[in-house]
Design a protein around this motif. Structure first.
Motif, PDB file in Angstrom:
ATOM      1  N   TYR A 199      45.989  34.511  31.874  1.00  0.00           N
ATOM      2  CA  TYR A 199      47.333  34.777  32.559  1.00  0.00           C
ATOM      3  C   TYR A 199      47.639  33.216  33.218  1.00  0.00           C
ATOM      4  CZ  TYR A 199      45.536  39.736  33.217  1.00  0.00           C
ATOM      5  OH  TYR A 199      45.227  40.738  32.937  1.00  0.00           O
ATOM      6  N   THR A 200      49.077  33.386  33.508  1.00  0.00           N
ATOM      7  CA  THR A 200      49.603  32.306  34.393  1.00  0.00           C
ATOM      8  C   THR A 200      50.444  32.662  35.426  1.00  0.00           C
ATOM      9  OG1 THR A 200      50.828  30.272  33.902  1.00  0.00           O
ATOM     10  CG2 THR A 200      51.668  32.301  32.822  1.00  0.00           C
ATOM     11  N   VAL A 201      50.312  31.728  36.507  1.00  0.00           N
ATOM     12  CA  VAL A 201      50.835  31.803  37.754  1.00  0.00           C
ATOM     13  C   VAL A 201      51.968  30.785  37.950  1.00  0.00           C
ATOM     14  CG1 VAL A 201      50.594  32.085  40.189  1.00  0.00           C
ATOM     15  CG2 VAL A 201      48.814  33.182  38.579  1.00  0.00           C
ATOM     16  N   ASP A 202      53.192  31.242  38.493  1.00  0.00           N
ATOM     17  CA  ASP A 202      54.082  30.288  38.712  1.00  0.00           C
ATOM     18  C   ASP A 202      53.924  29.623  40.371  1.00  0.00           C
ATOM     19  OD1 ASP A 202      55.084  32.378  40.252  1.00  0.00           O
ATOM     20  OD2 ASP A 202      57.024  31.960  39.850  1.00  0.00           O
ATOM     21  N   ASN A 234      41.285  38.400  43.622  1.00  0.00           N
ATOM     22  CA  ASN A 234      41.751  39.648  44.392  1.00  0.00           C
ATOM     23  C   ASN A 234      42.620  40.392  43.907  1.00  0.00           C
ATOM     24  OD1 ASN A 234      40.059  38.727  46.758  1.00  0.00           O
ATOM     25  ND2 ASN A 234      41.611  37.673  47.721  1.00  0.00           N
ATOM     26  N   HIS A 235      43.013  40.216  42.556  1.00  0.00           N
ATOM     27  CA  HIS A 235      44.013  41.005  42.043  1.00  0.00           C
ATOM     28  C   HIS A 235      43.654  41.219  40.319  1.00  0.00           C
ATOM     29  CE1 HIS A 235      47.834  43.109  41.003  1.00  0.00           C
ATOM     30  NE2 HIS A 235      48.122  42.423  40.079  1.00  0.00           N
ATOM     31  N   VAL A 236      43.707  40.265  39.447  1.00  0.00           N
ATOM     32  CA  VAL A 236      43.417  40.284  38.254  1.00  0.00           C
ATOM     33  C   VAL A 236      41.912  40.975  38.017  1.00  0.00           C
ATOM     34  CG1 VAL A 236      43.436  39.257  36.087  1.00  0.00           C
ATOM     35  CG2 VAL A 236      44.966  38.643  37.696  1.00  0.00           C
ATOM     36  N   MET A 237      40.971  40.271  38.693  1.00  0.00           N
ATOM     37  CA  MET A 237      39.786  40.682  38.463  1.00  0.00           C
ATOM     38  C   MET A 237      39.050  41.428  39.803  1.00  0.00           C
ATOM     39  SD  MET A 237      38.768  36.743  36.813  1.00  0.00           S
ATOM     40  CE  MET A 237      37.206  37.224  36.132  1.00  0.00           C
ATOM     41  N   LYS A 238      39.737  41.958  40.394  1.00  0.00           N
ATOM     42  CA  LYS A 238      39.349  42.724  41.699  1.00  0.00           C
ATOM     43  C   LYS A 238      38.224  43.669  41.332  1.00  0.00           C
ATOM     44  CE  LYS A 238      43.086  45.938  42.040  1.00  0.00           C
ATOM     45  NZ  LYS A 238      44.171  46.478  42.813  1.00  0.00           N
ATOM     46  N   ASP A 239      38.163  44.613  40.041  1.00  0.00           N
ATOM     47  CA  ASP A 239      37.210  45.375  39.841  1.00  0.00           C
ATOM     48  C   ASP A 239      35.877  44.872  39.269  1.00  0.00           C
ATOM     49  OD1 ASP A 239      39.038  47.323  40.415  1.00  0.00           O
ATOM     50  OD2 ASP A 239      39.945  47.326  38.284  1.00  0.00           O
ATOM     51  N   ALA A 240      35.936  43.459  38.979  1.00  0.00           N
ATOM     52  CA  ALA A 240      34.663  42.750  38.611  1.00  0.00           C
ATOM     53  C   ALA A 240      34.777  41.426  38.662  1.00  0.00           C
ATOM     54  CB  ALA A 240      34.237  43.181  37.018  1.00  0.00           C
ATOM     55  N   ASP A 290      31.965  36.040  28.578  1.00  0.00           N
ATOM     56  CA  ASP A 290      33.030  36.709  29.605  1.00  0.00           C
ATOM     57  C   ASP A 290      33.763  35.731  30.252  1.00  0.00           C
ATOM     58  OD1 ASP A 290      34.535  38.712  30.946  1.00  0.00           O
ATOM     59  OD2 ASP A 290      32.891  39.416  32.205  1.00  0.00           O
ATOM     60  N   VAL A 291      34.657  35.141  29.601  1.00  0.00           N
ATOM     61  CA  VAL A 291      35.791  34.097  30.093  1.00  0.00           C
ATOM     62  C   VAL A 291      37.102  34.498  30.277  1.00  0.00           C
ATOM     63  CG1 VAL A 291      36.565  31.736  29.779  1.00  0.00           C
ATOM     64  CG2 VAL A 291      33.984  32.221  29.355  1.00  0.00           C
ATOM     65  N   TRP A 292      37.567  34.245  31.631  1.00  0.00           N
ATOM     66  CA  TRP A 292      38.821  34.665  31.990  1.00  0.00           C
ATOM     67  C   TRP A 292      39.546  33.463  32.549  1.00  0.00           C
ATOM     68  CZ3 TRP A 292      40.593  39.926  33.205  1.00  0.00           C
ATOM     69  CH2 TRP A 292      39.767  40.753  32.744  1.00  0.00           C
ATOM     70  N   VAL A 293      41.160  33.273  32.063  1.00  0.00           N
ATOM     71  CA  VAL A 293      41.606  32.153  32.311  1.00  0.00           C
ATOM     72  C   VAL A 293      42.874  32.484  33.212  1.00  0.00           C
ATOM     73  CG1 VAL A 293      43.148  30.076  31.671  1.00  0.00           C
ATOM     74  CG2 VAL A 293      41.123  30.895  30.420  1.00  0.00           C
TER      75      VAL A 293
END
Length: 260
Positions: free
Chosen positions: A72-75, A87-93, A39-42
């Motif tokens: 995901y990427t953020v500017d 606090n947003h992308v993974m807020k549910d877990a 379970d890896v997020w970027v």
């Protein structure tokens, strides 16, 4: 939520960096993370953010783009990335571990005060998630050999999360500019002292206007055997706990007397 030790097989890992979404070091760290968990997020910056420190973007909106599943990427800055991820992308877990890096270049001594790699781990720590920053040292003028971080990274993370460390602490890991098989071992040490900025290059641009470029030369004042600088330059892997409470407790009483 700051739960240690961790069972890595059940850990949700967030991977980020300061060198940007396309950086080779990020690919190395993703590989390390995927060897530890399924379970890896970027969530990483669109552009390089080296020396961004713990800066936060508050004077303009941020653009979050989904590139792929769990990617995901953020500017914005590394701090922005971790904040939006948790606090947003993974807020549910929310993630249970954040890995930042692998940085192109070491973060030893005073480097940590400038580093976006360290800052991402700081932000995670402030948000209640254990975090480890990882950096690969290299010799100027020579290409980076990422195989050292790739070979040793998972083992360092596994060992680090077998024990508990306080909720205001993050770990700073640096790999030496040595082949993986030449690494002398892993040592837990304090930060040494070295300061960038001793080399200021004065030049004139093509339009005749002067400019100054901050160089890479560092004055290395504290390279004792128990420092990260000594360990990394001697071929070892340094592990240093960083404490986010910046209060100098011994001075509190002295100042209280002065202001009484």
């Amino acid at each position: 939520m700051f739960e240690l030790p961790l069972d890595l097989s059940k850990t949700r890992i967030l991977v980020t960096n300061d060198d940007g979404i396309h950086a080779q070091g990020l690919k190395v760290l993703e590989k390390i993370a995927r060897s530890l968990s399924d379970d890896v997020w970027v969530v990483a910056p669109e552009m390089e953010q080296s020396a961004a420190s713990h800066s936060l973007t508050i004077n303009r909106p941020l653009r979050l783009r989904k590139l792929d599943e769990k990617r995901y990427t953020v500017d914005g800055t590394p701090t922005d990335c971790v904040l939006l991820a948790v606090n947003h992308v993974m807020k549910d877990a929310r993630p249970t571990l954040v890995l930042s890096g692998v940085n192109q270049g070491s973060n030893i001594g005073e480097d940590v005060t400038y580093s976006g790699t360290i800052a991402a781990a700081m932000e995670a720590t402030l948000l209640g998630v254990p975090a480890i920053a990882l950096s690969q040292h290299y010799d100027n003028g020579n290409p980076i050999d990422w195989s050292t971080a790739e070979a040793w990274g998972a083992d360092v993370v596994r060992k680090a999360v077998t024990v508990a460390w306080p909720k205001n602490v993050l770990l700073n890991v640096n790999f030496p500019a040595r082949k993986a098989e030449e690494v002398t071992g892993i040592q837990v040490v304090r930060h040494g002292k070295r300061k960038i900025g001793d080399e200021l290059l004065e030049r004139v641009d093509p339009r005749g206007k002067p400019y100054i470029w901050i160089g890479t030369l560092r004055g290395e004042a504290d390279v004792a055997p128990d420092t990260d600088i000594h360990v990394v330059f001697s071929g070892g892997i340094s592990v240093t706990p960083i404490y986010l409470d910046l209060t100098h407790t011994p001075t509190l009483q002295t100042l209280r007397q002065a202001f009484a």
